[in-house]
Write an enzyme that holds these catalytic residues in place. Structure first.
Site, PDB file in Angstrom:
ATOM      1  N   ARG A 149       0.815  -1.204   0.000  1.00  0.00           N
ATOM      2  CA  ARG A 149       0.000   0.000   0.000  1.00  0.00           C
ATOM      3  C   ARG A 149       0.862   1.274   0.000  1.00  0.00           C
ATOM      4  NH1 ARG A 149      -5.048  -0.139   1.666  1.00  0.00           N
ATOM      5  NH2 ARG A 149      -4.608  -2.222   2.440  1.00  0.00           N
ATOM      6  N   ARG A 173      11.595   1.916   3.416  1.00  0.00           N
ATOM      7  CA  ARG A 173      10.881   1.185   4.457  1.00  0.00           C
ATOM      8  C   ARG A 173      11.801   0.078   4.932  1.00  0.00           C
ATOM      9  NH1 ARG A 173       5.186   1.023   5.985  1.00  0.00           N
ATOM     10  NH2 ARG A 173       4.783  -0.937   7.041  1.00  0.00           N
TER      11      ARG A 173
END
Ligand code: ZN
Lengths: 305, 155
Positions: A54, A104
């Protein structure tokens, strides 16, 4: 004139209140006109050392709509990291290929470290359980958009307030905007004391509840989070409380007309699907707002606006 | 007064020139020796522990001949021995006496308590902001978690 050019975003506190508001203002512009060619010729690297589809797609969509090229990987196993390369080496190498790094990583502190070794700016897209500042900015954007202001709001957080980093970061951010906090959670998952201390330090108020129904009529924002079984010290306690933190459509009857339900997504079962068609449900729009906020971040950090 | 001083001196012999680190918590003496890298020091080193102290109960003391520490080096021991006193000796005389001071930042020699911190997984020197000097609370510059005196481990 506020400029975020080359300014990495690792923790929400890295940006002042004014800088945060500037990002929200710029995001409004991208919501009106999402496709612009202002990042043509720029390369954005999305380094996802752990998968988060996402968030990655949201950044890549933001970059593509502004005309930038995107390079990167979506999990560590497909990259040189699986061959044992150090984070330092990965970042230094990628910084030769890209103008900005979106990262990330499963380890806390990884983004701060990357921002210190990288010659190009770094946007933290989540470092373990620590920070996820673009989520906070998109939450702020969604709150301002639905309420017309960020100031003086009654904000209710429901669910796992102990481990939910989105709740902690958003609480810190809203401390700058005179919010009143309504904290609904099981006993085991109350907001950590250092976060409550921050509310007190800002001379703001918080109230704690175990029953969600008490806060629904008061709230301007109902921010739902997921409760995970493994967070409970006693599994019996989880079985006892799990249904108390599920939002059902009929529970919203006494809510203010302007109240909106937010959720960082993905949800499991904490919001019944019958809420989705209620005009107060805002969580899918909230996800869409993430693209505008990330467009604003990419464009301002790369110095084109 | 004179008598008690003599008795004290007997506990650990005096040095001509060098540094005495006094009022070390008894359990931390070896930690202090290690933090200052004295294991490899060629000079004469005297140390004692479990000595009687009115103020501290059991205390430790380290005396190093011909070594005078920079404040950077001394700052290292503040976490292991926040109560320590540093005494500089020249010609058997005390020329300087000062309390150690906990610095605002701690680098390299403390481990971050958070097992998921990047500094515990890559070759990265640790870095902390000291957020509470009295209670010893160190906030990791990287993962932002707090390491306190109950889980303080030296690298
Ligand atoms: Zn750490």
């Amino acid at each position: 004139m506020i400029s975020m050019k080359n300014k990495s975003l690792v923790s929400i506190d890295d940006y002042t209140r004014e800088e945060q508001l500037k990002i929200l203002d710029l995001a409004e512009g991208f919501e009106k006109k999402p496709v612009q060619d202002i990042l043509k010729g720029f390369v954005v690297a999305t380094l996802f050392f752990e998968p988060s589809t996402r968030t990655r797609l949201s950044f890549e969509s933001a970059a593509s709509r502004l005309g930038a090229q995107v390079i990167g990987f979506s999990e560590a196993s497909t990259s040189s990291v699986s061959k044992g390369e150090s984070l330092n080496d990965t970042i230094l190498t990628v910084s030769k290929y890209a103008d900005i790094i979106v990262m990330r990583h499963p380890r806390e502190g990884s983004a701060r470290y990357a921002s210190e070794v990288s010659p190009v700016p770094v946007i933290n897209a989540g470092d373990g359980a620590n920070q996820h500042p673009t989520q906070t900015l998109l939450d702020m954007y969604s709150i301002r958009k639905t309420q017309g202001t960020l100031n003086n709001l009654q904000v209710a957080f429901v669910g796992d307030l102990k481990y939910g980093r989105t709740v902690h970061s958003l609480t810190f951010a809203l401390c700058n905007f005179n919010a009143t906090f309504h904290l609904v959670s099981p006993e085991d998952l109350k907001l950590p004391s250092y976060v409550k201390q921050k509310i007190k330090d800002n001379k703001l108020e918080y109230y704690q509840y175990t029953d969600m129904n008490e806060v629904i009529p008061k709230a301007d924002i109902l921010y739902m989070t997921r409760i995970q079984k493994e967070r409970f010290s006693d599994p019996i306690e989880y079985e006892r409380v799990k249904n108390a933190y599920i939002l059902r459509n009929e529970m919203l009857q006494d809510a203010k007309n302007t109240m909106r339900v937010l959720h960082p997504l993905p949800r499991v079962n904490e919001i019944e699907t019958d809420v989705d068609h209620n005009a107060k449900a805002y969580y899918f729009d909230q996800a869409q707002n993430g693209v505008y906020v990330r467009q604003a971040l990419l464009a301002s950090i790369l110095g084109v606006i | 007064m004179e008598e008690s001083k003599t008795r004290k001196e007997l506990q650990v012999s005096a040095i001509e020139n060098g540094t005495v680190i006094d009022h070390i918590p008894a359990k931390s003496v070896f930690q202090v020796v290690k933090l200052l890298g004295l294991e490899n020091c060629k000079e004469q080193i005297l140390f004692g522990t479990n000595l009687e102290s009115k103020k501290f109960g059991k205390k430790g003391i380290v005396k190093v001949a011909n070594r005078f520490f920079e404040s950077d080096e001394i700052n290292k021991i503040t976490l292991a021995a926040p109560s320590a006193t540093l005494i500089v000796i020249r010609n058997y005389q005390v020329v300087e006496k000062k309390k150690v001071e906990i610095p605002d930042h701690i680098r390299k020699y403390v481990r971050c308590v958070n097992p998921n911190c990047i500094t515990n997984h890559e070759k990265i020197p640790t870095k902390f902001l000291v957020i509470d000097k009295e209670d010893i609370r160190l906030q990791c510059h990287y993962c932002e978690k707090v390491t306190d005196k109950n889980n303080l481990f030296f690298i």
